[in-house]
Design a protein around this motif. Structure first.
Motif, PDB file in Angstrom:
ATOM      1  N   VAL A   1       0.827  -1.212   0.000  1.00 34.36           N
ATOM      2  CA  VAL A   1       0.000   0.000   0.000  1.00 34.36           C
ATOM      3  C   VAL A   1       0.857   1.255   0.000  1.00 34.36           C
ATOM      4  O   VAL A   1       0.635   2.186  -0.784  1.00 34.36           O
ATOM      5  CB  VAL A   1      -0.972  -0.014   1.198  1.00 34.36           C
ATOM      6  N   ILE A   2       1.862   1.320   0.854  1.00 30.28           N
ATOM      7  CA  ILE A   2       2.658   2.560   0.902  1.00 30.28           C
ATOM      8  C   ILE A   2       3.568   2.681  -0.311  1.00 30.28           C
ATOM      9  O   ILE A   2       3.986   3.793  -0.682  1.00 30.28           O
ATOM     10  CB  ILE A   2       3.463   2.663   2.214  1.00 30.28           C
ATOM     11  N   ALA A   3       3.837   1.548  -0.953  1.00 31.48           N
ATOM     12  CA  ALA A   3       4.666   1.613  -2.160  1.00 31.48           C
ATOM     13  C   ALA A   3       3.944   2.300  -3.317  1.00 31.48           C
ATOM     14  O   ALA A   3       4.579   2.672  -4.319  1.00 31.48           O
ATOM     15  CB  ALA A   3       5.089   0.205  -2.568  1.00 31.48           C
ATOM     16  N   LEU A   4       2.642   2.479  -3.186  1.00 27.47           N
ATOM     17  CA  LEU A   4       1.882   3.163  -4.234  1.00 27.47           C
ATOM     18  C   LEU A   4       2.240   4.644  -4.325  1.00 27.47           C
ATOM     19  O   LEU A   4       1.892   5.313  -5.310  1.00 27.47           O
ATOM     20  CB  LEU A   4       0.371   3.019  -3.965  1.00 27.47           C
ATOM     21  N   TYR A   5       2.949   5.158  -3.286  1.00 25.10           N
ATOM     22  CA  TYR A   5       3.238   6.592  -3.228  1.00 25.10           C
ATOM     23  C   TYR A   5       4.750   6.796  -3.169  1.00 25.10           C
ATOM     24  O   TYR A   5       5.327   7.056  -2.115  1.00 25.10           O
ATOM     25  CB  TYR A   5       2.540   7.208  -2.015  1.00 25.10           C
ATOM     26  N   PRO A   6       5.410   6.675  -4.303  1.00 20.41           N
ATOM     27  CA  PRO A   6       6.881   6.683  -4.330  1.00 20.41           C
ATOM     28  C   PRO A   6       7.485   8.026  -3.939  1.00 20.41           C
ATOM     29  O   PRO A   6       8.660   8.082  -3.550  1.00 20.41           O
ATOM     30  CB  PRO A   6       7.201   6.333  -5.789  1.00 20.41           C
ATOM     31  N   ASN A   7       6.720   9.095  -4.007  1.00 20.82           N
ATOM     32  CA  ASN A   7       7.277  10.416  -3.701  1.00 20.82           C
ATOM     33  C   ASN A   7       6.969  10.871  -2.266  1.00 20.82           C
ATOM     34  O   ASN A   7       7.314  12.001  -1.900  1.00 20.82           O
ATOM     35  CB  ASN A   7       6.749  11.454  -4.701  1.00 20.82           C
ATOM     36  N   ALA A   8       6.326  10.015  -1.516  1.00 20.92           N
ATOM     37  CA  ALA A   8       6.020  10.387  -0.140  1.00 20.92           C
ATOM     38  C   ALA A   8       7.296  10.354   0.683  1.00 20.92           C
ATOM     39  O   ALA A   8       7.977   9.326   0.745  1.00 20.92           O
ATOM     40  CB  ALA A   8       4.982   9.437   0.440  1.00 20.92           C
ATOM     41  N   SER A   9       7.625  11.458   1.299  1.00 21.62           N
ATOM     42  CA  SER A   9       8.859  11.518   2.090  1.00 21.62           C
ATOM     43  C   SER A   9       8.633  11.191   3.554  1.00 21.62           C
ATOM     44  O   SER A   9       9.581  10.980   4.302  1.00 21.62           O
ATOM     45  CB  SER A   9       9.463  12.925   1.985  1.00 21.62           C
ATOM     46  N   GLU A  10       7.363  11.191   3.972  1.00 19.35           N
ATOM     47  CA  GLU A  10       7.058  10.959   5.373  1.00 19.35           C
ATOM     48  C   GLU A  10       5.995   9.874   5.530  1.00 19.35           C
ATOM     49  O   GLU A  10       5.048   9.797   4.739  1.00 19.35           O
ATOM     50  CB  GLU A  10       6.527  12.233   6.041  1.00 19.35           C
TER      51      GLU A  10
END
Length: 893
Positions: free
Chosen positions: A821-830
């Motif tokens: 799930v979190i891998a869906l947002y590659p540009n999330a820094s936090e």
């Protein structure tokens, strides 16, 4: 004598207002139509009846119960004929005996002989507080009919001697063979072993097929070897141990065991429950196990499976779970047809033997009087009297299906354990113990004196037993039985499976619709409360697809579908029928009922003919005993959904012993699987420190080796699939569910009908909005109700670069699912973990390392939530709202 005339006149007009003794007396007068006169004989006759009654009440005070004879016989004036004006001149006078089980007329000398032999020998009894005259008269008949004196033939006496020999010789053998090892010796209470042998044989004669025993550590090894036949090499670790095993194991005096044994009446299955050092906690666990076994057999009367509870005197009077367990013994949801209790009363608790310190009651068994259980006090140095007590107990339970207590008054030969020096704190007691020859020797002397035994034969019995021990023979050979084939619970298919094992938890639409229709059909003649009727009408709309399915309906549909799949369902807790928060309504109450015990309807008991059992119980106000009961039930029945629901999750810590010693560690210690489900209402809603937190952090702290499951579903569909998953997977681990409160009827926690006819429980719920993945700069992960607080504020503020994800299963932590799930947002820094609990509570410290393991390189993990706090929640609404706003702002900044 005016009072006597008054009583007699009452007898003539309304005899039922008098006691049975007075009724008997007046009905046997030679001229009942003439009132008694002021004669000396009348006064003495009344005095004799009072004396008889006094012995029934107080004779136990003069009984010969203590093998150590530490205290002088107390002064009990009511047992002295002179107290009633009777003297030497009256001893040969013939009096009416009233209800005494004796000739209708006898001399005072003969009456006193009967009373003293019956009530003042080595078997003393208490039962006159019983309000039911039938039970009270039954006890009088059994005791007075035989003068409370046993009669055993020579062959039976030889069996008693063999049992005593086994009990004593085993302890002496262990003392020399395993020097320095704790064993919590039975020495001083060896009579327990012949009692258990007699109990098991007698139970088999009554048609009992299973006996479930519960006991603490004192004498446990002796019971394992001499009653259940567990090999010594298994107990003392001389068998090879797999060092790579996932089991942590436990000390030998906590171990359980089960086997089939042979009796003169056929094979009987024996099960000794595993027990931690928490003494009396096994009491309700055993009751739960017995109830499950009775349910499996269809044994509604409790005639085929019985609980036998062994207690210590200090624990029986000192631990509150005893009172709770006795209180539940006759209730509908927890009755087992009565239990047989044996208190191994060695007159000391660890180092406390002074009754001025150990209890406030006269006897350690006085708590049992709250349920009017008879108490049979017996001198441990008289094994024949002890076996008579056992027979009375067996017959009483069979006749009345109620509990009965045997108080085996004995002593403890050594200290609390064999390395302890008891004379340091009990010099007088241990002076008497050290000079005591032992119960076996006293019994040998008795038999030799009766010419039933020679000293050489007595010695030969010891040698024969020792040889068997030296040769590592099983003392009790297992019997050939069909128990395992027909009545055992089979756990093999539930072992060594992964929590991700697939299960089809959705239900076809046509089947679900049929279940929904049955759940909302109001029987003719049943008038519901208007608020409940509104709930039913709303549920019909859910079935029709006109509105979303709320939590209560999803729950009921899950139970109904499991019943249809062949799984019984059992739910217990305080207000579980309605639900603490008015959401379940599994029990409908007719508002026009005419009787207090009628007018209930349970839709889930009417899904289809011959369905599995559905039972929902509004429990007594207990957490500890009730949860222990449900653990015992679930650990004995893998194919039934067993649920315990706390009124508020905050109150579950009243049962912390069960959670720590059984639910979380029973598999690791004892290899015992258990599929018990706990519903713990949890969530910060401004209701103060005692109505906000189920202490999620405590359950997560207990998590290891995939021992339990901890979940916090946030919508009705998730709950539906979670409930069904618990039974449909070949996986039996305790399930801890942090259930909501305000979400139970919240529209945003409802789901469409199709959420139940398709899908499954998702351990991680992804973002629900169509965010542009590349634009997401922060991922906020959370669990529980706080998600909706975050979602609403994000929507109000128009935020589109923060993704919200929900961890619905906190343990076993779903790393793969969370990573995906979190891998869906590659540009999330936090990655921000947000929770409504204080930072030192909730899930943060337990899952932080899991979160880090799933993060991409360069991502930063932060916490947004309440600060550290000694209290789980604040009591001031203003502070609650300010804290909530602050951490939401921090999470969404």
């Amino acid at each position: 004598m005016d009072w006597l005339d008054t009583l007699y006149q009452q007898f003539l007009t309304d005899p039922d207002q008098l006691s049975a003794d007075w009724q008997t007396y007046f009905s046997t007068l030679d001229e009942p139509s003439v009132a008694p006169t002021n004669t000396s004989f009348d006064r003495r006759q009344v005095a004799v009846l009072q004396l008889i009654n006094a012995y029934r009440f107080l004779g136990v005070r003069h009984a010969d119960l203590d093998p150590l004879h530490r205290f002088p016989r107390p002064d009990v004036p009511e047992l002295d004929p002179a107290h009633y004006g009777l003297g030497a001149a009256d001893m040969l006078v013939v009096f009416d005996t009233g209800s005494l089980v004796a000739p209708s007329r006898a001399t005072l000398t003969d009456i006193l002989t009967i009373l003293r032999r019956t009530y003042c020998g080595t078997l003393g009894t208490e039962y006159m507080y019983i309000s039911d005259n039938v039970r009270k008269r039954w006890m009088q008949q059994r005791l007075e009919g035989c003068l409370a004196t046993p009669e055993f033939d020579t062959a039976q006496q030889q069996q008693i001697l063999q049992s005593l020999t086994a009990a004593e010789a085993l302890e002496k053998f262990l003392h020399t063979r395993y020097v320095g090892q704790k064993r919590f010796s039975l020495e001083g209470a060896e009579t327990l072993i012949p009692m258990l042998h007699h109990l098991i044989n007698g139970a088999a004669g009554h048609g009992v097929q299973e006996v479930v025993l519960g006991m603490a550590h004192r004498g446990r090894i002796n019971v394992l070897v001499n009653v259940l036949g567990k090999p010594l090499k298994q107990i003392f670790g001389t068998m090879p141990i797999d060092l790579d095993s996932a089991l942590s194991g436990d000390v030998k005096y906590h171990q359980g065991f089960s086997t089939d044994v042979t009796t003169p009446h056929g094979a009987v299955h024996l099960a000794l429950a595993f027990n931690p050092s928490h003494l009396e906690i096994v009491h309700p666990v055993v009751r739960g196990s017995v109830r499950a076994r009775q349910q499996r057999r269809g044994d509604n009367s409790g005639s085929e499976v019985i609980p036998v509870l062994l207690h210590g005197d200090a624990a029986f009077s000192g631990q509150g779970v005893v009172m709770e367990s006795l209180n539940m013994s006759q209730t509908r949801g927890y009755s087992t047809g009565g239990g047989i209790h044996i208190v191994v009363n060695n007159q000391i608790g660890f180092t406390t033997s002074d009754t001025r310190d150990s209890r406030s009651s006269l006897y350690c068994t006085d708590v049992a009087k709250m349920i009017e259980a008879p108490v049979l006090h017996v001198n441990g140095d008289d094994p024949e009297a002890a076996l008579l007590a056992v027979q009375i107990a067996l017959d009483y339970r069979r006749e009345f299906h109620k509990d009965i207590i045997i108080d085996l008054v004995c002593f403890r030969r050594h200290g609390h354990n064999e390395q302890d020096e008891p004379a340091v704190t009990q010099p007088l007691m241990y002076h008497a113990i050290n000079s005591h020859p032992g119960t076996r020797q006293l019994y040998v002397d008795k038999l030799v004196g009766q010419s039933c035994l020679t000293k050489d034969n007595a010695h030969a019995v010891i040698e024969q037993y020792r040889v068997r021990l030296e040769n590592e023979e099983r003392i009790v050979a297992p019997a050939v039985s069909l128990y395992g084939r027909h009545f055992a619970a089979h756990w093999e298919s539930y072992r060594n499976n992964d929590w991700r094992h697939p299960a089809e938890t959705s239900v076809p639409a046509n089947q679900l619709g049929e279940l929904g229709e049955k759940l909302t059909r109001i029987p003719d003649g049943l008038t519901l409360h208007p608020r409940v009727e509104k709930v039913v009408i709303d549920r019909r709309a859910m079935v029709a697809g006109e509105s979303g399915v709320d939590w209560g309906m999803a729950e009921n549909l899950a139970y109904a579908s499991l019943l249809r799949d062949g799984y019984p369902v059992r739910i217990s807790g305080q207000d579980s029928g309605r639900g603490t928060f008015f959401h379940r309504h599994a029990v409908w109450h007719d508002q026009h009922r005419e009787r207090w015990d009628a007018g209930e309807f349970l839709p889930l008991q009417h899904i289809y003919p011959n369905q599995p059992n559905f039972l929902v119980i509004d429990s007594l106000l207990s957490e500890l005993a009730v949860l222990a009961f449900e653990y015992g039930y679930a650990a004995s029945e893998p194919d039934e959904l067993v649920i315990w629901e706390a009124q508020f999750g905050d109150f579950a810590n009243g049962a912390q012993v069960v959670i720590d010693q059984f639910i979380s560690s029973g598999e690791a210690k004892w290899g015992r699987l258990c599929g018990l489900t706990l519903y713990l209402p949890h969530g910060q809603e401004g209701q103060g420190p005692e109505h906000s937190s189920a202490r999620l952090e405590r359950y997560l702290q207990l998590c290891a080796n995939d021992n339990i499951q901890v979940c916090q579903p946030t919508n009705a569909g998730q709950m539906f699939h979670l409930i069904r998953r618990q039974m449909l997977r070949p996986y039996r681990k305790p399930l801890i569910v942090m259930t909501p409160k305000s979400l139970l009827r919240a529209k945003h926690a409802s789901v469409p009908w199709t959420a139940l006819t398709s899908g499954r429980f998702e351990a991680v719920l992804p973002e629900t909005e169509a965010l542009e993945a590349a634009a997401v700069r922060r991922i906020v992960a959370c669990s529980g109700k706080v998600y909706f607080d975050l979602f609403n504020v994000r929507e109000q503020r128009g935020i589109t670069d923060i993704a919200l994800i929900r961890v619905e299963q906190l343990y076993p932590f779903p790393r793969n699912e969370f990573y995906d799930v979190i891998a869906l947002y590659p540009n999330a820094s936090e990655l921000v973990w947000t929770q409504e609990e204080p930072q030192n509570q909730g899930a943060w410290f337990a899952i932080g390392h899991h979160l880090r393991d799933c993060m991409a390189e360069g991502q930063v993990l932060r916490y947004a939530g309440r600060a550290f706090s000694a209290s789980p929640a604040v009591g001031y609404p203003e502070i609650y709202e300010a804290q909530k706003q602050a951490f939401i702002d921090e999470a969404l900044c």
